[in-house]
Structure formats: C-alpha cells, structure tokens
Design a protein around this motif. Structure first.
Motif, PDB file in Angstrom:
ATOM      1  N   ASN A  62     -22.781  12.889 -11.887  1.00 20.39           N
ATOM      2  CA  ASN A  62     -23.865  12.285 -12.666  1.00 20.39           C
ATOM      3  C   ASN A  62     -23.479  11.097 -13.533  1.00 20.39           C
ATOM      4  OD1 ASN A  62     -26.169  14.361 -12.249  1.00 20.39           O
ATOM      5  ND2 ASN A  62     -24.430  15.641 -12.832  1.00 20.39           N
ATOM      6  N   ALA A  63     -22.187  10.820 -13.732  1.00 15.97           N
ATOM      7  CA  ALA A  63     -21.834   9.875 -14.801  1.00 15.97           C
ATOM      8  C   ALA A  63     -20.914   8.732 -14.395  1.00 15.97           C
ATOM      9  CB  ALA A  63     -21.178  10.645 -15.947  1.00 15.97           C
ATOM     10  N   LEU A  64     -20.568   8.595 -13.133  1.00 16.44           N
ATOM     11  CA  LEU A  64     -19.509   7.648 -12.786  1.00 16.44           C
ATOM     12  C   LEU A  64     -19.991   6.442 -11.979  1.00 16.44           C
ATOM     13  CD1 LEU A  64     -16.534  10.047 -11.978  1.00 16.44           C
ATOM     14  CD2 LEU A  64     -17.303   9.120 -14.182  1.00 16.44           C
ATOM     15  N   ASP A  65     -21.267   6.164 -11.976  1.00 11.13           N
ATOM     16  CA  ASP A  65     -21.762   5.017 -11.208  1.00 11.13           C
ATOM     17  C   ASP A  65     -21.164   3.700 -11.684  1.00 11.13           C
ATOM     18  OD1 ASP A  65     -23.267   6.670  -9.662  1.00 11.13           O
ATOM     19  OD2 ASP A  65     -25.185   6.216 -10.614  1.00 11.13           O
ATOM     20  N   ALA A  66     -20.853   3.594 -12.969  1.00  9.23           N
ATOM     21  CA  ALA A  66     -20.297   2.354 -13.510  1.00  9.23           C
ATOM     22  C   ALA A  66     -18.806   2.221 -13.224  1.00  9.23           C
ATOM     23  CB  ALA A  66     -20.537   2.291 -15.021  1.00  9.23           C
ATOM     24  N   PHE A  67     -18.200   3.257 -12.691  1.00  7.32           N
ATOM     25  CA  PHE A  67     -16.750   3.247 -12.490  1.00  7.32           C
ATOM     26  C   PHE A  67     -16.349   3.323 -11.020  1.00  7.32           C
ATOM     27  CE2 PHE A  67     -17.588   5.201 -16.620  1.00  7.32           C
ATOM     28  CZ  PHE A  67     -16.713   4.505 -17.459  1.00  7.32           C
ATOM     29  N   VAL A  68     -17.061   4.151 -10.250  1.00  5.58           N
ATOM     30  CA  VAL A  68     -16.582   4.538  -8.925  1.00  5.58           C
ATOM     31  C   VAL A  68     -17.694   4.365  -7.890  1.00  5.58           C
ATOM     32  CG1 VAL A  68     -15.455   6.388  -7.628  1.00  5.58           C
ATOM     33  CG2 VAL A  68     -15.176   6.280 -10.106  1.00  5.58           C
ATOM     34  N   PRO A  69     -17.369   3.833  -6.706  1.00 11.40           N
ATOM     35  CA  PRO A  69     -18.377   3.756  -5.643  1.00 11.40           C
ATOM     36  C   PRO A  69     -18.927   5.137  -5.289  1.00 11.40           C
ATOM     37  CG  PRO A  69     -16.458   2.424  -5.092  1.00 11.40           C
ATOM     38  CD  PRO A  69     -16.091   3.224  -6.304  1.00 11.40           C
ATOM     39  N   ALA A  70     -20.163   5.158  -4.827  1.00 11.62           N
ATOM     40  CA  ALA A  70     -20.858   6.421  -4.566  1.00 11.62           C
ATOM     41  C   ALA A  70     -20.122   7.281  -3.546  1.00 11.62           C
ATOM     42  CB  ALA A  70     -22.276   6.145  -4.091  1.00 11.62           C
ATOM     43  N   GLU A  71     -19.549   6.649  -2.512  1.00 15.95           N
ATOM     44  CA  GLU A  71     -18.894   7.452  -1.473  1.00 15.95           C
ATOM     45  C   GLU A  71     -17.652   8.145  -2.012  1.00 15.95           C
ATOM     46  OE1 GLU A  71     -17.710   3.077  -0.853  1.00 15.95           O
ATOM     47  OE2 GLU A  71     -19.514   4.250  -1.345  1.00 15.95           O
ATOM     48  N   ILE A  72     -16.954   7.502  -2.961  1.00 18.73           N
ATOM     49  CA  ILE A  72     -15.787   8.140  -3.570  1.00 18.73           C
ATOM     50  C   ILE A  72     -16.225   9.267  -4.493  1.00 18.73           C
ATOM     51  CG2 ILE A  72     -13.820   7.781  -5.110  1.00 18.73           C
ATOM     52  CD1 ILE A  72     -13.499   5.014  -3.986  1.00 18.73           C
ATOM     53  N   GLN A  73     -17.311   9.053  -5.232  1.00 23.70           N
ATOM     54  CA  GLN A  73     -17.853  10.123  -6.079  1.00 23.70           C
ATOM     55  C   GLN A  73     -18.181  11.358  -5.246  1.00 23.70           C
ATOM     56  OE1 GLN A  73     -21.003   8.914  -8.882  1.00 23.70           O
ATOM     57  NE2 GLN A  73     -20.481   6.796  -8.372  1.00 23.70           N
ATOM     58  N   ASP A  74     -18.881  11.137  -4.120  1.00 19.31           N
ATOM     59  CA  ASP A  74     -19.303  12.265  -3.287  1.00 19.31           C
ATOM     60  C   ASP A  74     -18.102  13.014  -2.719  1.00 19.31           C
ATOM     61  OD1 ASP A  74     -21.916  11.582  -3.778  1.00 19.31           O
ATOM     62  OD2 ASP A  74     -22.185  10.477  -1.902  1.00 19.31           O
ATOM     63  N   ALA A  75     -17.098  12.271  -2.280  1.00 13.64           N
ATOM     64  CA  ALA A  75     -15.920  12.912  -1.704  1.00 13.64           C
ATOM     65  C   ALA A  75     -15.141  13.679  -2.771  1.00 13.64           C
ATOM     66  CB  ALA A  75     -15.026  11.865  -1.042  1.00 13.64           C
ATOM     67  N   ALA A  76     -15.028  13.088  -3.964  1.00 10.64           N
ATOM     68  CA  ALA A  76     -14.331  13.778  -5.058  1.00 10.64           C
ATOM     69  C   ALA A  76     -15.071  15.047  -5.453  1.00 10.64           C
ATOM     70  CB  ALA A  76     -14.196  12.845  -6.253  1.00 10.64           C
ATOM     71  N   ARG A  77     -16.385  14.982  -5.442  1.00 16.00           N
ATOM     72  CA  ARG A  77     -17.170  16.173  -5.784  1.00 16.00           C
ATOM     73  C   ARG A  77     -16.913  17.295  -4.777  1.00 16.00           C
ATOM     74  NH1 ARG A  77     -23.807  16.492  -6.394  1.00 16.00           N
ATOM     75  NH2 ARG A  77     -23.902  18.718  -6.875  1.00 16.00           N
ATOM     76  N   LEU A  78     -16.834  16.954  -3.500  1.00 15.92           N
ATOM     77  CA  LEU A  78     -16.553  17.975  -2.491  1.00 15.92           C
ATOM     78  C   LEU A  78     -15.192  18.620  -2.728  1.00 15.92           C
ATOM     79  CD1 LEU A  78     -17.893  16.245   0.755  1.00 15.92           C
ATOM     80  CD2 LEU A  78     -18.920  18.166  -0.486  1.00 15.92           C
ATOM     81  N   ILE A  79     -14.212  17.812  -3.113  1.00 14.73           N
ATOM     82  CA  ILE A  79     -12.884  18.359  -3.414  1.00 14.73           C
ATOM     83  C   ILE A  79     -12.972  19.338  -4.583  1.00 14.73           C
ATOM     84  CG2 ILE A  79     -10.611  17.792  -4.353  1.00 14.73           C
ATOM     85  CD1 ILE A  79     -10.705  15.209  -2.745  1.00 14.73           C
ATOM     86  N   LEU A  80     -13.660  18.933  -5.649  1.00 13.18           N
ATOM     87  CA  LEU A  80     -13.760  19.783  -6.835  1.00 13.18           C
ATOM     88  C   LEU A  80     -14.499  21.080  -6.524  1.00 13.18           C
ATOM     89  CD1 LEU A  80     -14.595  16.986  -9.418  1.00 13.18           C
ATOM     90  CD2 LEU A  80     -12.522  18.397  -9.397  1.00 13.18           C
ATOM     91  N   GLU A  81     -15.574  20.983  -5.758  1.00 15.57           N
ATOM     92  CA  GLU A  81     -16.339  22.187  -5.428  1.00 15.57           C
ATOM     93  C   GLU A  81     -15.528  23.123  -4.539  1.00 15.57           C
ATOM     94  OE1 GLU A  81     -19.901  20.567  -3.789  1.00 15.57           O
ATOM     95  OE2 GLU A  81     -20.922  20.457  -5.741  1.00 15.57           O
TER      96      GLU A  81
END
Length: 296
Positions: free
Chosen positions: A182-201
């Motif tokens: 929810n908070a990293l749009d200003a820092f990280v591209p969306a595809e990296i956010q989504d992939a990182a979220r999958l790792i965390l989950e």
C-alpha cells in the motif's frame, strides 16, 4: 520513482512495537533486494509520540500505534478520541502514507482484575476508532489484532504489549506485507512491489495451529460405513450450537455420551449458570423452529 534505494519509515510506536517495525523493515529490505536483484535499505526511526511525526518531510512512510494513547488509562475517552482525530487529520494531510496498527485485545487479569478490565475496554475503543480514522482521513489500518488473534495470545505467549519472539515474527511479517502492498508507489515499480509481497506472504511464520491441533472438538457422525469423525465449529450465537447438538442427539447422529462430554466441557469453560442458560435457550430455539415448521 525516487533515485535513492532507501525507504524511510518513521514509527510512532511503543518500545516493544519498535522491535516489530525494525523487523518489518528488515523483511522489506530483503524481499525488495531479492526481487529487484539490487540492494535496498529500509530504515525504521522511532519517535515517542504521535505529535512528533507531524513535521516529517514528504517521502516517508509513517507507521503508528494506538498503544501510545493507552496511557494514562484514566484519561477520559472523549478527550482521547478528539485528540486522535486532530492528530490523524494532520498526519494524513502531509501526503505521506499513514498506517495505524490495531491492538491485540488480550490483557492478563490475575493481579488486577479491575485494572485489566479498564485496559481491555480502552483497547476495544481504540480499535474501533482505527476504522473511523481510516474512513475519515484515509489512514491505512494494519489489523494486528486480527492477525495475532487468529493464532491466539496464549499460544504466542503475548498480550496487548506484544512481547515475545513469536508475536514479533508474526506481527512484523504482517506490517511488511501491508507496507509493500500500500505505501511504496513513490519508491518501487509496481511489479517489484507485487513480487516482494508474494515473497513476504510465502514466508509468513508458521505459528498457526496445525490441522491436528485445530480439530480438537471431534465427534462421530452417522452410522456404519457412513460414520465419520468430524470437527464442530461453535456458532457465533452459542444457543444455535446447543440447539444443533440436541437435534443431532435426537436424530441418533451423536451418541448421548459424546453430547454429555461436550456439555461437561462447556460447564468447565463457562460455568454452570451460563451453560444451563445456553442449554435452555438452545432447546427453546429448537422448539420454536419446529413449531414454525409445522404451521400451515
């Protein structure tokens, strides 16, 4: 996207919760680095009160806890509520993503029952207020109460103060997932956010109940080859569950001994008075249902 590979988190939390935020920052940095194939850093700086984050510069992620509003517990609720409304309105006006962590509603009451009741009541008030603040000002809620309660405070060996290794592991993962989602749009591209979220989950700590541990409320259903061992889930309205239990006995689906064991367990957990009330209510509800079914 910012050129820097550092994400600053400013945390207005208690000392115990700072351990959780720091662990969450580590999880975020690791998942982002693995996904982007380049090093990322996530800092977590703690401040002691909510007012201290009002002047934070743009480009920060703000994580807050309503635990800071617990003390002094004697303070009137209207005063606490009004102050938190003013604070979160100002925080959300900064344009930075603002998170509110809810509080685990478990308080040990062995030494001071009255004091524990006051804290428990305030915890409920604060958690309800979190949803109101989110709706009014756009703050994002990290529902640690739900995440931790799904496992259980006693199993985690913790309470509303969130001490204990297991609680830190589970809560920090939840914080990291919410931030990356929810908070990293200003820092990280969306595809990296989504992939990182999958790792965390996928790395969510395995501190939940196993299948064998979950199915502790077992009973036999049916007869002969159709007989099965099943786990029952107590209804939210307890008299519905008792009525169901009585119906299964009358149908011959559950043995009288097993039903008696269930009721005996209920007496131990709830006491004789409440158990008797539930039994009477359940039978009465079942009788009303049968009467309605017989009407033309």
């Amino acid at each position: 996207m910012m050129d820097s590979r550092t994400i600053p988190i400013l945390a207005a939390v208690t000392a115990n919760e700072q351990v959780i935020v720091e662990a969450a920052a580590g999880h975020l940095a690791d998942s982002l680095s693995r996904t982007a194939a380049e090093p990322w850093a996530v800092s977590a700086t703690r401040v002691a009160d909510l007012g201290a984050v009002l002047d934070v510069p743009a480009g920060s992620v703000i994580v807050t806890s309503l635990a800071l509003a617990l003390a002094p517990i004697e303070r009137s609720w209207p005063d606490v509520e009004q102050e938190l409304h003013r604070t979160y309105e100002a925080l959300c006006a900064t344009g930075n993503p603002v998170f509110i962590c809810t509080l685990l509603r478990h308080v040990e009451s062995e030494d001071d029952i009255e004091g524990a009741d006051r804290i428990r009541r305030r915890l409920r008030q604060l958690n309800l207020l979190a949803t109101e603040l989110s709706r009014a000002y756009g703050a994002l809620v990290i529902d640690l109460d739900r995440v931790l309660a799904d496992v259980g405070a006693r199993r985690l060996e913790t309470d509303y103060r969130l001490g204990g290794k297991a609680a830190v592991e589970l809560a920090s993962n939840a914080v990291a997932v919410c931030v990356v989602a929810n908070a990293l749009d200003a820092f990280v591209p969306a595809e990296i956010q989504d992939a990182a979220r999958l790792i965390l989950e996928s790395e969510r700590p395995s501190v939940g109940l196993t299948t064998d541990q979950m199915m502790t409320n077992l009973m036999a259903m049916g007869q002969g080859r159709r007989k099965q061992r099943v786990a029952t889930v107590t209804a939210e309205v307890q008299e519905n569950h008792v009525g169901w239990l009585v119906r299964q006995v009358l149908k011959g689906q559950i043995g009288r001994r097993e039903a008696l064991d269930k009721l005996t367990g209920a007496v131990r957990r709830r006491g004789a008075r409440e158990s008797a009330w539930l039994l009477i209510s359940g039978v009465a509800r079942m009788a009303r249902t049968q009467e309605v079914g017989r009407r033309p």
